[in-house]
Enzyme design. Structure first.
Site, mmCIF file in Angstrom:
data_model
loop_
_atom_site.group_PDB
_atom_site.id
_atom_site.type_symbol
_atom_site.label_atom_id
_atom_site.label_comp_id
_atom_site.label_asym_id
_atom_site.label_seq_id
_atom_site.Cartn_x
_atom_site.Cartn_y
_atom_site.Cartn_z
ATOM 1 N N SER A 126 0.825 -1.206 0.000
ATOM 2 C CA SER A 126 0.000 0.000 0.000
ATOM 3 C C SER A 126 0.855 1.251 0.000
ATOM 4 C CB SER A 126 -0.850 0.049 1.275
ATOM 5 O OG SER A 126 -1.615 -1.095 1.413
ATOM 6 N N HIS A 147 -1.225 -2.938 -7.174
ATOM 7 C CA HIS A 147 -1.960 -2.590 -5.951
ATOM 8 C C HIS A 147 -3.462 -2.747 -6.160
ATOM 9 C CE1 HIS A 147 -3.138 0.586 -2.777
ATOM 10 N NE2 HIS A 147 -2.950 -0.576 -2.201
ATOM 11 N N GLU A 159 -3.794 -0.311 -9.250
ATOM 12 C CA GLU A 159 -2.712 0.627 -9.559
ATOM 13 C C GLU A 159 -1.489 -0.193 -9.987
ATOM 14 O OE1 GLU A 159 -3.396 4.511 -6.736
ATOM 15 O OE2 GLU A 159 -2.712 2.712 -5.719
ATOM 16 N N ASN A 197 -4.060 5.939 -2.008
ATOM 17 C CA ASN A 197 -3.769 6.041 -0.569
ATOM 18 C C ASN A 197 -3.154 7.377 -0.171
ATOM 19 O OD1 ASN A 197 -4.839 3.613 0.118
ATOM 20 N ND2 ASN A 197 -2.911 2.492 0.079
HETATM 21 N N1 CAA Z 1 -17.004 -11.113 -2.414
HETATM 22 C C1 CAA Z 1 -18.126 -11.137 -3.151
HETATM 23 N N2 CAA Z 1 -19.123 -10.237 -3.007
HETATM 24 C C2 CAA Z 1 -18.969 -9.282 -2.066
HETATM 25 C C3 CAA Z 1 -17.812 -9.194 -1.257
HETATM 26 C C4 CAA Z 1 -16.794 -10.166 -1.472
HETATM 27 N N3 CAA Z 1 -15.658 -10.175 -0.767
HETATM 28 N N4 CAA Z 1 -17.951 -8.132 -0.423
HETATM 29 C C5 CAA Z 1 -19.133 -7.562 -0.710
HETATM 30 N N5 CAA Z 1 -19.749 -8.256 -1.700
HETATM 31 C C6 CAA Z 1 -21.036 -7.949 -2.340
HETATM 32 C C7 CAA Z 1 -22.230 -8.261 -1.462
HETATM 33 O O1 CAA Z 1 -22.655 -9.587 -1.637
HETATM 34 C C8 CAA Z 1 -23.260 -7.285 -1.987
HETATM 35 O O2 CAA Z 1 -23.870 -7.753 -3.158
HETATM 36 P P1 CAA Z 1 -25.369 -7.283 -3.565
HETATM 37 O O3 CAA Z 1 -25.402 -5.779 -3.475
HETATM 38 O O4 CAA Z 1 -25.512 -7.774 -4.965
HETATM 39 O O5 CAA Z 1 -26.224 -7.939 -2.557
HETATM 40 C C9 CAA Z 1 -22.430 -6.087 -2.389
HETATM 41 O O6 CAA Z 1 -21.090 -6.544 -2.546
HETATM 42 C C10 CAA Z 1 -22.503 -5.032 -1.348
HETATM 43 O O7 CAA Z 1 -22.127 -5.614 -0.089
HETATM 44 P P2 CAA Z 1 -22.904 -5.425 1.281
HETATM 45 O O8 CAA Z 1 -24.386 -5.317 1.014
HETATM 46 O O9 CAA Z 1 -22.424 -6.463 2.221
HETATM 47 O O10 CAA Z 1 -22.369 -4.087 1.876
HETATM 48 P P3 CAA Z 1 -22.091 -2.711 1.189
HETATM 49 O O11 CAA Z 1 -23.212 -2.279 0.322
HETATM 50 O O12 CAA Z 1 -21.608 -1.808 2.274
HETATM 51 O O13 CAA Z 1 -20.845 -2.999 0.229
HETATM 52 C C11 CAA Z 1 -18.525 -2.770 0.066
HETATM 53 C C12 CAA Z 1 -19.668 -3.515 0.714
HETATM 54 C C13 CAA Z 1 -18.455 -3.161 -1.412
HETATM 55 C C14 CAA Z 1 -17.263 -3.232 0.763
HETATM 56 C C15 CAA Z 1 -18.776 -1.225 0.187
HETATM 57 O O14 CAA Z 1 -19.122 -0.907 1.517
HETATM 58 C C16 CAA Z 1 -17.572 -0.404 -0.215
HETATM 59 O O15 CAA Z 1 -17.322 -0.192 -1.392
HETATM 60 N N6 CAA Z 1 -16.847 0.083 0.810
HETATM 61 C C17 CAA Z 1 -15.649 0.895 0.579
HETATM 62 C C18 CAA Z 1 -14.493 -0.021 0.261
HETATM 63 C C19 CAA Z 1 -13.227 0.744 0.002
HETATM 64 O O16 CAA Z 1 -13.149 1.964 0.090
HETATM 65 N N7 CAA Z 1 -12.189 -0.027 -0.336
HETATM 66 C C20 CAA Z 1 -10.863 0.530 -0.518
HETATM 67 C C21 CAA Z 1 -10.098 0.389 0.762
HETATM 68 S S1 CAA Z 1 -8.490 1.074 0.642
HETATM 69 C C22 CAA Z 1 -7.589 -0.102 -0.096
HETATM 70 O O17 CAA Z 1 -8.020 -1.188 -0.381
HETATM 71 C C23 CAA Z 1 -6.162 0.253 -0.392
HETATM 72 C C24 CAA Z 1 -5.171 0.052 0.684
HETATM 73 O O18 CAA Z 1 -3.989 -0.083 0.323
HETATM 74 C C25 CAA Z 1 -5.476 0.107 2.118
HETATM 75 P P1 NAD Z 2 -3.351 -9.606 6.293
HETATM 76 O O1 NAD Z 2 -2.753 -9.425 7.630
HETATM 77 O O2 NAD Z 2 -4.809 -9.843 6.170
HETATM 78 O O3 NAD Z 2 -2.627 -10.820 5.507
HETATM 79 C C1 NAD Z 2 -1.239 -10.991 5.416
HETATM 80 C C2 NAD Z 2 -0.980 -12.480 5.198
HETATM 81 O O4 NAD Z 2 0.407 -12.666 4.910
HETATM 82 C C3 NAD Z 2 -1.298 -13.323 6.438
HETATM 83 O O5 NAD Z 2 -2.137 -14.412 6.047
HETATM 84 C C4 NAD Z 2 0.078 -13.816 6.917
HETATM 85 O O6 NAD Z 2 0.002 -15.093 7.495
HETATM 86 C C5 NAD Z 2 0.844 -13.832 5.598
HETATM 87 N N1 NAD Z 2 2.301 -13.764 5.705
HETATM 88 C C6 NAD Z 2 3.049 -12.980 6.547
HETATM 89 N N2 NAD Z 2 4.351 -13.186 6.292
HETATM 90 C C7 NAD Z 2 4.445 -14.097 5.281
HETATM 91 C C8 NAD Z 2 5.525 -14.686 4.548
HETATM 92 N N3 NAD Z 2 6.794 -14.385 4.835
HETATM 93 N N4 NAD Z 2 5.236 -15.568 3.569
HETATM 94 C C9 NAD Z 2 3.954 -15.884 3.258
HETATM 95 N N5 NAD Z 2 2.882 -15.357 3.910
HETATM 96 C C10 NAD Z 2 3.133 -14.475 4.902
HETATM 97 O O7 NAD Z 2 -2.917 -8.323 5.441
HETATM 98 P P2 NAD Z 2 -3.624 -7.693 4.143
HETATM 99 O O8 NAD Z 2 -4.604 -6.674 4.580
HETATM 100 O O9 NAD Z 2 -4.020 -8.799 3.223
HETATM 101 O O10 NAD Z 2 -2.392 -6.884 3.522
HETATM 102 C C11 NAD Z 2 -1.409 -7.546 2.758
HETATM 103 C C12 NAD Z 2 -0.668 -6.518 1.911
HETATM 104 O O11 NAD Z 2 -1.616 -5.845 1.057
HETATM 105 C C13 NAD Z 2 0.039 -5.414 2.707
HETATM 106 O O12 NAD Z 2 1.203 -5.047 2.020
HETATM 107 C C14 NAD Z 2 -0.993 -4.280 2.680
HETATM 108 O O13 NAD Z 2 -0.418 -3.016 2.857
HETATM 109 C C15 NAD Z 2 -1.571 -4.447 1.290
HETATM 110 N N6 NAD Z 2 -2.932 -3.923 1.082
HETATM 111 C C16 NAD Z 2 -3.876 -4.017 2.071
HETATM 112 C C17 NAD Z 2 -5.162 -3.544 1.835
HETATM 113 C C18 NAD Z 2 -6.254 -3.635 2.868
HETATM 114 O O14 NAD Z 2 -7.310 -2.993 2.695
HETATM 115 N N7 NAD Z 2 -6.117 -4.400 3.922
HETATM 116 C C19 NAD Z 2 -5.475 -2.996 0.576
HETATM 117 C C20 NAD Z 2 -4.489 -2.940 -0.420
HETATM 118 C C21 NAD Z 2 -3.204 -3.401 -0.150
#
Ligand code: CAA
Ligand code: NAD
Length: 290
Positions: A126, A147, A159, A197
């Site tokens: 991330s 990503h 990404e 992010n």
């Molecule tokens: N697999 C399959 N289907 C899924 C699912 C999964 N893992 N998760 C959700 N769904 C489906 C549900 O079945 C549902 O389908 P229907 O509408 O057809 O019934 C639909 O998606 C919506 O789900 P929910 O009704 O449970 O809940 P919701 O309307 O709140 O949607 C969500 C869930 C899609 C997660 C929505 O809340 C959302 O878009 N949230 C924001 C997510 C976001 O911002 N993600 C980015 C995070 S940052 C990141 O990832 C980067 C990083 O590096 C940290």
């Molecule tokens: P997580 O904690 O859910 O999963 C990490 C997994 O890696 C665990 O199952 C752990 O057992 C495994 N692991 C740790 N060390 C290992 C190794 N040496 N070899 C093999 N497996 C190992 O974390 P996550 O949320 O899936 O995040 C994973 C990566 O994805 C991170 O780099 C995170 O920044 C990135 N990411 C996270 C998100 C998010 O929304 N959580 C979104 C985009 C990217």
């Protein structure tokens, strides 16, 4: 462009399970690796990850978007393993382990020694510097960031992160791969947080600061952004969804690079992580999921 047939995924957590799922759904042979963790054996971690994949596929079947036979064929294309050697024939490996540079570099080194020289190695990081992982290998032009967004089976964006040495052929191959998964790839540079992010994380951290300083209740902060801005989740719910541990690591990395106080981890976030309140995955974060 090199052909991709066998995809390896390292880590079967929140992200790795989703990446393995969408790759298998697109027809690739997928091998997904995980290891022993302090509180769980590799077998347990792999079982939990495979269960998450099956649950997600079942949702698509229930909604009539995926024939049951295709779900079964997708599961057949997936192999879960705790042996790195099973990734040997992969054309592309996507690393999705913990957001920690030493752990990622160690894995990149091992993958580099194992895979054929033309195979591509990507990180789903991330926020970490992709070139630092690339430099741990002898194939930096075949290393990039890939990503994905959480939940991977639903979120359309990927990404593709180009370091200063990633070859254009690698980037083209990854764009084609992301498109085959049904995703929309965009090109990002190798700077912490890439595009999304860089904007999202300071916003999430600011929500924690607002809550921490007593400016508003967590429910009102979340409702505010849902109903006022049309976000699907409020920021504190989204933090629980992403994982407070992962967000904390991202925040430290971004602060370390930019020294921007908006990117520094708020004290409450740090304390919640120390307490093991990681969000949904641990059953407790800003909200209770037990
Ligand atoms: N697999 C399959 N289907 C899924 C699912 C999964 N893992 N998760 C959700 N769904 C489906 C549900 O079945 C549902 O389908 P229907 O509408 O057809 O019934 C639909 O998606 C919506 O789900 P929910 O009704 O449970 O809940 P919701 O309307 O709140 O949607 C969500 C869930 C899609 C997660 C929505 O809340 C959302 O878009 N949230 C924001 C997510 C976001 O911002 N993600 C980015 C995070 S940052 C990141 O990832 C980067 C990083 O590096 C940290
Ligand atoms: P997580 O904690 O859910 O999963 C990490 C997994 O890696 C665990 O199952 C752990 O057992 C495994 N692991 C740790 N060390 C290992 C190794 N040496 N070899 C093999 N497996 C190992 O974390 P996550 O949320 O899936 O995040 C994973 C990566 O994805 C991170 O780099 C995170 O920044 C990135 N990411 C996270 C998100 C998010 O929304 N959580 C979104 C985009 C990217």
């Amino acid at each position: 462009m090199p052909e991709i047939r066998h995809v390896g995924v390292c880590g079967i957590g929140l992200m790795g399970s989703g990446i393995a799922q969408v790759s298998a759904s697109a027809g690739y042979q997928v091998t997904v690796l995980d290891t022993d963790q302090p509180n769980m054996s590799a077998a347990q971690v792999l079982e939990r990850g495979m269960a998450r994949i099956k649950q997600s596929l079942d949702k698509f079947v229930e909604k009539g978007q995926l024939p049951a036979a295709e779900r079964d064929a997708t599961v057949q294309r997936l192999k879960a393993t705790s042996s790195l050697d099973d990734l040997r024939t992969c054309d592309l490996v996507i690393e999705a382990i913990v957001e920690n540079m030493p752990a990622k570099k160690e894995l990149f080194k091992k993958l580099d020694a194992l895979l054929r020289p033309e195979a591509i190695i990507c990180s789903n990081t991330s926020s970490l510097c992709v070139i630092e992982m690339a430099a741990a290998t002898k194939r930096p032009k075949h290393v990039a960031g890939l990503h994905f967004f959480n939940p991977v089976p639903i979120m359309k964006l990927v990404e593709v992160v180009k370091t200063i040495v990633t070859s254009q052929e690698t980037i083209d191959t990854l764009f084609a791969f992301a498109q085959k998964l049904g995703k929309k790839p965009i090109l990002a540079q190798d700077t912490p947080g890439f595009i999304v992010n860089r904007l999202l994380v300071p916003y999430l951290l600011y929500a924690v600061r607002m809550y921490e300083s007593g400016l508003a209740s967590k429910e009102d902060i979340d409702e505010g952004m849902k109903l006022g801005c049309g976000h699907p989740m409020g920021p504190l719910t989204l933090l629980d969804f992403v994982g407070l541990d992962t967000t904390y690591y991202i925040s430290e990395i971004m602060f370390d690079e930019f020294k921007d106080p908006l990117m520094a981890p708020p004290p409450l976030l740090k304390r919640m992580v120390l307490a093991g309140h990681y969000g949904r995955k641990s059953g407790r974060g800003f909200y209770d999921y037990s």
